[in-house]
Motif scaffolding. Structure first.
Motif, mmCIF file in Angstrom:
data_model
loop_
_atom_site.group_PDB
_atom_site.id
_atom_site.type_symbol
_atom_site.label_atom_id
_atom_site.label_comp_id
_atom_site.label_asym_id
_atom_site.label_seq_id
_atom_site.Cartn_x
_atom_site.Cartn_y
_atom_site.Cartn_z
ATOM 1 N N ALA A 1 0.452 -1.309 0.232
ATOM 2 C CA ALA A 1 -0.118 -0.349 0.217
ATOM 3 C C ALA A 1 1.012 1.093 -0.020
ATOM 4 O O ALA A 1 0.680 2.088 -0.452
ATOM 5 N N PHE A 2 1.426 1.463 1.116
ATOM 6 C CA PHE A 2 3.059 2.070 0.470
ATOM 7 C C PHE A 2 3.526 2.716 -0.907
ATOM 8 O O PHE A 2 3.908 3.755 -1.115
ATOM 9 N N GLU A 3 3.573 1.510 -1.540
ATOM 10 C CA GLU A 3 4.153 2.297 -2.557
ATOM 11 C C GLU A 3 2.342 2.949 -3.764
ATOM 12 O O GLU A 3 3.494 3.626 -4.699
ATOM 13 N N LEU A 4 1.504 3.069 -2.844
ATOM 14 C CA LEU A 4 0.968 4.145 -3.967
ATOM 15 C C LEU A 4 0.790 5.247 -3.017
ATOM 16 O O LEU A 4 0.192 6.420 -3.391
ATOM 17 N N LEU A 5 1.893 5.774 -2.335
ATOM 18 C CA LEU A 5 1.587 6.776 -1.397
ATOM 19 C C LEU A 5 2.560 7.974 -2.233
ATOM 20 O O LEU A 5 3.874 7.908 -1.734
ATOM 21 N N PRO A 6 2.130 8.761 -2.516
ATOM 22 C CA PRO A 6 3.231 9.978 -3.218
ATOM 23 C C PRO A 6 3.903 10.671 -1.863
ATOM 24 O O PRO A 6 3.545 11.775 -1.850
#
Length: 328
Positions: free
Chosen positions: A44-49
Motif C-alpha cells: 500500500a505504501f507504494e501508492l503513497l506519493p
C-alpha cells in the motif's frame, strides 16, 4: 502533490494490513499473521506519493518481515513532502492468531522531525476523552484522578469505567480501582485500540490507566490529539541500557511527564486505524465471497476532521496484489 489526500492514503495502508492478515484469523500462527500485515502495508505504501521514513516501528535494523526503524516508505518522487511515520501494522498479533477482539492496524503521520522516537520500553500511561481533558495528572494517585474525571464528566465515581490491561504488573492497580468503586474493564492485548476507547462516549469507557509499550503510546497520542482527548505518559526504563535508550531519544529527565504534544508535535498530524477484530470503537473485517468489508477511523489534527470509513473491497479488482492468493 499538494492536492493529494494523505488521510485517505494512509487509511489504505491500514486497510491493506488488515485484509492481508485477517484471513489468518484464529489459525494460531502469530509470526505468519505479522508477516502478512507487514506485506500488505508495504504494498500500500507504494501508492503513497510522499517521502516517508519510519521512526516508530519494530526494530532498529532492516529485518523482514517487520517495519524497521529508518525504513523508507512511499514513492520518494521529486517534489514530494517528507514525513515521519509511526506504524504498527498489527497491534495484537496474538489476538488475530487466537480470534480475539481488539486487534487493529494503526498509523500516525507528521511532518519530518515531529514524532518522538520512543524507545522500545514500557511507559506508564493515563488517557481520557475530550470532556475530561485537563482532569488527569499521572503523578497523582488513582483516587484523585478518578475523582477529578468523575467531576469533569458529571458522573458518580461508581459510574466511571476504567480500561486496564490484564497483566500481573497491574494486579494491585486493579485491586485499588475496585476498592475505589469504579468499574474495571480488563483487556488482554491491544494498547492502541484501548487508548482510543475513552475518546468516544458511546464506548462507555472513561479512562485508560496502566503500563504498556512506549511506541504504542506515541500512536495513541496522535489519535487522542486529533480527537481532543488527553494522554500523559512516563517512560519506565528498568536498567542502564534502557536509560541510555531514553537519553538517545532526547529524554534527559527520565521522570518527565510526557504529553501528547511531547510525543507528536505540530499541527499537521494524521492518524488512521482499521480493525482486524472487533474493538470498542471499530468493527472487525468480514467477508462475503470475494468481497471484504472493513471499518476504519481516520483523522487530521489541523482540520479537526474525523472520518469513519466503511469500505467494501472487491478483492478481484484491486490494484494491490498480496502473495496469499487474494488481492486488496
Amino acid at each position: 502533490m499538494e492536492n493529494f489526500d494523505i488521510a485517505m492514503g494512509i487509511v489504505r495502508v491500514t486497510e491493506a494490513a488488515t485484509l492481508s492478515c485477517s484471513r489468518l484469523l484464529g489459525k494460531g500462527n502469530m509470526d505468519q499473521v505479522d508477516g502478512a500485515a507487514v506485506e500488505g502495508v508495504r504494498f500500500a505504501f507504494e501508492l503513497l506519493p510522499i517521502k516517508g521514513r519510519v521512526v516508530i516501528g519494530e526494530c532498529a535494523i532492516n529485518k523482514s518481515p517487520i517495519m524497521y526503524i529508518g525504513e523508507k516508505v512511499g514513492q520518494w518522487g521529486d517534489g514530494q513532502k517528507e514525513y515521519d511515520i509511526a506504524i504498527d501494522p498489527l497491534d495484537g498479533s496474538i489476538l488475530v492468531a487466537k480470534g480475539r477482539p481488539n486487534a487493529i492496524s494503526a498509523i500516525a503521520v507528521a511532518e519530518k522531525g515531529n514524532i518522538f522516537r520512543a524507545p522500545q520500553i514500557y511507559m506508564n500511561k493515563i488517557a481520557v476523552g475530550p470532556k475530561a481533558k485537563g482532569a488527569i495528572d499521572i503523578n497523582a494517585d488513582l483516587y484523585t484522578n478518578v475523582k477529578n474525571v468523575a467531576e469533569a464528566l458529571n458522573k458518580d465515581i461508581e459510574d466511571i469505567t476504567i480500561m486496564i490491561q490484564d497483566r500481573k504488573r497491574h494486579e494491585e492497580l486493579i485491586k485499588e480501582a475496585r476498592k475505589i468503586g469504579v468499574r474495571v474493564k480488563v483487556f488482554g492485548e491491544g494498547d492502541i485500540a484501548a487508548a482510543l476507547a475513552p475518546a468516544f462516549e458511546d464506548t462507555g469507557i472513561d479512562m485508560l490507566v496502566g503500563i504498556g509499550g512506549a511506541p504504542e503510546g506515541v500512536l495513541a497520542a496522535a489519535a487522542l490529539k486529533c480527537l481532543g482527548g488527553e494522554i500523559q505518559g512516563k517512560l519506565l526504563p528498568n536498567d542502564e541500557e534502557q536509560i541510555a535508550m531514553c537519553l538517545r531519544a532526547g529524554v534527559e529527565d527520565i521522570n518527565k511527564t510526557l504529553t501528547a504534544d511531547d510525543l507528536i508535535h505540530g499541527d499537521d498530524v494524521y492518524f488512521a486505524a482499521t480493525a482486524i477484530t472487533d474493538s470498542d470503537v471499530l468493527k472487525g473485517v468480514t467477508y462475503k465471497g470475494d468481497v471484504a468489508y472493513t471499518h476504519s477511523v481516520v483523522m487530521r489534527y489541523k482540520t479537526g476532521i474525523i472520518r469513519f470509513v466503511d469500505a467494501t473491497h472487491k478483492l478481484k479488482k484491486s490494484m494491490i496484489h498480496i502473495n496469499n492468493n487474494f488481492s486488496i
